[in-house]
Design a protein around this motif. Structure first.
Motif, PDB file in Angstrom:
ATOM      1  N   LEU A  43      22.715 -66.743  70.059  1.00  0.00           N
ATOM      2  CA  LEU A  43      24.160 -66.595  70.070  1.00  0.00           C
ATOM      3  C   LEU A  43      24.554 -65.744  68.875  1.00  0.00           C
ATOM      4  CD1 LEU A  43      25.437 -70.185  70.988  1.00  0.00           C
ATOM      5  CD2 LEU A  43      25.631 -68.127  72.386  1.00  0.00           C
ATOM      6  N   ILE A  44      25.382 -64.743  69.103  1.00  0.00           N
ATOM      7  CA  ILE A  44      25.762 -63.803  68.057  1.00  0.00           C
ATOM      8  C   ILE A  44      27.254 -63.924  67.797  1.00  0.00           C
ATOM      9  CG2 ILE A  44      25.929 -61.357  67.442  1.00  0.00           C
ATOM     10  CD1 ILE A  44      23.496 -60.896  69.284  1.00  0.00           C
ATOM     11  N   GLU A  45      27.612 -64.136  66.537  1.00  0.00           N
ATOM     12  CA  GLU A  45      29.026 -64.186  66.174  1.00  0.00           C
ATOM     13  C   GLU A  45      29.594 -62.779  66.210  1.00  0.00           C
ATOM     14  OE1 GLU A  45      31.932 -65.750  62.551  1.00  0.00           O
ATOM     15  OE2 GLU A  45      29.778 -66.203  62.524  1.00  0.00           O
ATOM     16  N   ALA A  46      30.646 -62.582  66.996  1.00  0.00           N
ATOM     17  CA  ALA A  46      31.266 -61.270  67.143  1.00  0.00           C
ATOM     18  C   ALA A  46      32.762 -61.411  66.915  1.00  0.00           C
ATOM     19  CB  ALA A  46      30.981 -60.707  68.536  1.00  0.00           C
ATOM     20  N   GLY A  47      33.155 -61.433  65.657  1.00  0.00           N
ATOM     21  CA  GLY A  47      34.565 -61.648  65.347  1.00  0.00           C
ATOM     22  C   GLY A  47      34.987 -63.041  65.756  1.00  0.00           C
ATOM     23  N   ASP A  48      35.961 -63.132  66.661  1.00  0.00           N
ATOM     24  CA  ASP A  48      36.470 -64.442  67.068  1.00  0.00           C
ATOM     25  C   ASP A  48      35.816 -64.967  68.344  1.00  0.00           C
ATOM     26  OD1 ASP A  48      37.539 -62.581  68.748  1.00  0.00           O
ATOM     27  OD2 ASP A  48      39.614 -63.289  68.604  1.00  0.00           O
ATOM     28  N   ILE A  49      34.746 -64.324  68.815  1.00  0.00           N
ATOM     29  CA  ILE A  49      34.034 -64.831  69.983  1.00  0.00           C
ATOM     30  C   ILE A  49      32.548 -64.938  69.671  1.00  0.00           C
ATOM     31  CG2 ILE A  49      35.714 -63.735  71.528  1.00  0.00           C
ATOM     32  CD1 ILE A  49      33.428 -61.784  72.330  1.00  0.00           C
ATOM     33  N   MET A  50      31.803 -65.565  70.585  1.00  0.00           N
ATOM     34  CA  MET A  50      30.356 -65.649  70.489  1.00  0.00           C
ATOM     35  C   MET A  50      29.742 -64.952  71.694  1.00  0.00           C
ATOM     36  SD  MET A  50      29.803 -67.308  67.655  1.00  0.00           S
ATOM     37  CE  MET A  50      28.077 -67.807  67.775  1.00  0.00           C
ATOM     38  N   LEU A  51      28.697 -64.176  71.446  1.00  0.00           N
ATOM     39  CA  LEU A  51      28.005 -63.470  72.513  1.00  0.00           C
ATOM     40  C   LEU A  51      26.662 -64.131  72.793  1.00  0.00           C
ATOM     41  CD1 LEU A  51      28.592 -59.769  71.353  1.00  0.00           C
ATOM     42  CD2 LEU A  51      29.816 -60.997  73.168  1.00  0.00           C
ATOM     43  N   ARG A 135      24.599 -55.019  64.255  1.00  0.00           N
ATOM     44  CA  ARG A 135      24.473 -55.563  62.905  1.00  0.00           C
ATOM     45  C   ARG A 135      23.543 -56.769  62.882  1.00  0.00           C
ATOM     46  NH1 ARG A 135      30.962 -55.158  61.422  1.00  0.00           N
ATOM     47  NH2 ARG A 135      30.999 -52.881  61.106  1.00  0.00           N
ATOM     48  N   TRP A 136      23.653 -57.624  63.896  1.00  0.00           N
ATOM     49  CA  TRP A 136      22.757 -58.782  63.983  1.00  0.00           C
ATOM     50  C   TRP A 136      21.322 -58.324  64.159  1.00  0.00           C
ATOM     51  CZ3 TRP A 136      19.223 -60.545  67.483  1.00  0.00           C
ATOM     52  CH2 TRP A 136      18.775 -61.854  67.320  1.00  0.00           C
ATOM     53  N   LEU A 137      21.115 -57.369  65.051  1.00  0.00           N
ATOM     54  CA  LEU A 137      19.771 -56.892  65.354  1.00  0.00           C
ATOM     55  C   LEU A 137      19.104 -56.282  64.123  1.00  0.00           C
ATOM     56  CD1 LEU A 137      17.582 -56.274  67.479  1.00  0.00           C
ATOM     57  CD2 LEU A 137      18.825 -54.163  68.006  1.00  0.00           C
ATOM     58  N   ALA A 138      19.860 -55.536  63.337  1.00  0.00           N
ATOM     59  CA  ALA A 138      19.292 -54.860  62.169  1.00  0.00           C
ATOM     60  C   ALA A 138      18.754 -55.832  61.129  1.00  0.00           C
ATOM     61  CB  ALA A 138      20.343 -53.951  61.535  1.00  0.00           C
ATOM     62  N   LYS A 139      19.209 -57.072  61.157  1.00  0.00           N
ATOM     63  CA  LYS A 139      18.788 -58.076  60.171  1.00  0.00           C
ATOM     64  C   LYS A 139      17.562 -58.869  60.611  1.00  0.00           C
ATOM     65  CE  LYS A 139      23.520 -58.776  58.498  1.00  0.00           C
ATOM     66  NZ  LYS A 139      24.642 -59.753  58.381  1.00  0.00           N
ATOM     67  N   GLN A 140      17.080 -58.631  61.814  1.00  0.00           N
ATOM     68  CA  GLN A 140      15.970 -59.433  62.330  1.00  0.00           C
ATOM     69  C   GLN A 140      14.630 -58.909  61.831  1.00  0.00           C
ATOM     70  OE1 GLN A 140      17.106 -62.252  63.875  1.00  0.00           O
ATOM     71  NE2 GLN A 140      18.999 -61.187  63.267  1.00  0.00           N
ATOM     72  N   ASP A 141      13.665 -59.831  61.701  1.00  0.00           N
ATOM     73  CA  ASP A 141      12.326 -59.459  61.269  1.00  0.00           C
ATOM     74  C   ASP A 141      11.677 -58.520  62.285  1.00  0.00           C
ATOM     75  OD1 ASP A 141      12.584 -61.093  59.057  1.00  0.00           O
ATOM     76  OD2 ASP A 141      11.612 -62.815  60.022  1.00  0.00           O
TER      77      ASP A 141
END
Length: 306
Positions: A43-51, A135-141
């Motif tokens: 689950l990815i936080e995207a502002g005021d929603i979750m993806l 942005r989430w993807l760029a932080k993954q190992d």
């Protein structure tokens, strides 16, 4: 300024056709066997929603890998609906992040059908969903954050350049059957076909040339216009078009991109399938075009694949 009539019935039909077509594209009987991969549901936080999303990693690749975020067309599709793009990216050795469009699947928020009047707000919301995913993807190992790109088709042709203009982590874009025109221009083209050939069942029955002319002469409400983003982008962008595609205004789109390239924006490249429809099917043979055969050398040329 003139206001384009709403074409709700036609858009619902198109959305249904696109949703069905995307499911067919993802189906094993219509696509190659999906490459072996590992899956991580997140689950990815995207502002005021979750993806709701899945990170796919090619099983045969070790170390930090280049990555792609897929983007959606106009249908209310989940991550499975972009399975065609996910599988093609995995086939080339990319990690892939695919998410459910807002308001569908495991994603919160509200799905909104396209309208010219609301297109600027709708596309900005959808673009930010892509930005948060990048942005989430760029932080993954084991993700090479210097080689992250976007891949998608149809409505994603508006959304992905807008996302890239808001996030420098995006290094390339591949657009399948997207539109570099304003929302108003696309809609007047669509509305002309609905008005003048409401019962047409094939491309050959449609007055495409007349619809193109209506678009060229249009000076009404533009809605979202991607021109500023396309002119400002300096990352490589690859566009695919099929000359048998009746869902979007193909010739005006190619004309617009050729003018952009002629003005000095050589980072945009266009590939045209002579008999291709909106789902990359060759209408002369019934077989699907091999996008990987074109994408892979292009990506290698620009340093995004080894």
């Amino acid at each position: 300024m003139a206001v384009i009539p709403r074409v709700v019935r036609f858009r619902r039909i198109l959305a249904f056709i696109c949703a069905v077509a995307l499911c067919l594209v993802a189906c094993p009987s219509f696509a190659k066997e999906p490459p072996r991969h590992q899956e991580q549901k997140v689950l990815i936080e995207a502002g005021d929603i979750m993806l709701g999303a899945t990170l796919y990693r090619p099983a045969s690749v070790t170390g930090a890998v280049p990555a792609i975020v897929t983007a959606h067309g106009s249908a209310p599709s989940t991550r499975e609906g972009v399975g065609f793009y996910t599988n093609r990216a995995l086939e080339m050795g990319f990690a892939v992040l695919s998410f459910d469009k807002r308001g569908t699947g495991d994603s919160s928020g509200e799905y909104e059908a396209f309208t010219v009047e609301q297109s600027d707000r709708i596309f900005h919301d959808l673009a930010m969903d892509v930005v948060w995913s990048v942005r989430w993807l760029a932080k993954q190992d084991r993700i090479d954050a210097s080689r992250i790109g976007l891949l998608g088709g149809s409505q994603a042709g508006w959304v992905m350049p807008l996302a890239a203009s808001n996030e420098p982590l995006v290094k390339f874009i591949i657009i399948g059957e997207g539109v570099p025109l304003s929302a108003g221009e696309e809609a007047v083209h669509e509305n002309y076909l609905l008005t003048h050939a409401p019962d047409a069942g094939t491309y050959d029955e449609l007055p495409i040339a007349e619809a193109d002319q209506a678009l060229y002469q249009y000076d009404g409400m533009t809605g979202y216009d991607p021109a500023p983003q396309l002119e400002a982008l300096d990352i490589p962008v690859l566009w695919f078009f099929g000359l048998r595609d009746w869902v979007i205004p193909v010739t005006p789109s190619i004309d617009r991109l050729e003018a952009l390239i002629s003005s000095g924006k050589s980072n945009h490249e266009v590939h045209v399938f002579a008999f291709g429809d909106h789902n990359f099917t060759n209408r002369a043979t019934g077989e699907r075009y091999d996008l990987v055969a074109i994408m892979q050398p292009w990506l290698m040329k620009h340093g995004f694949l080894d």
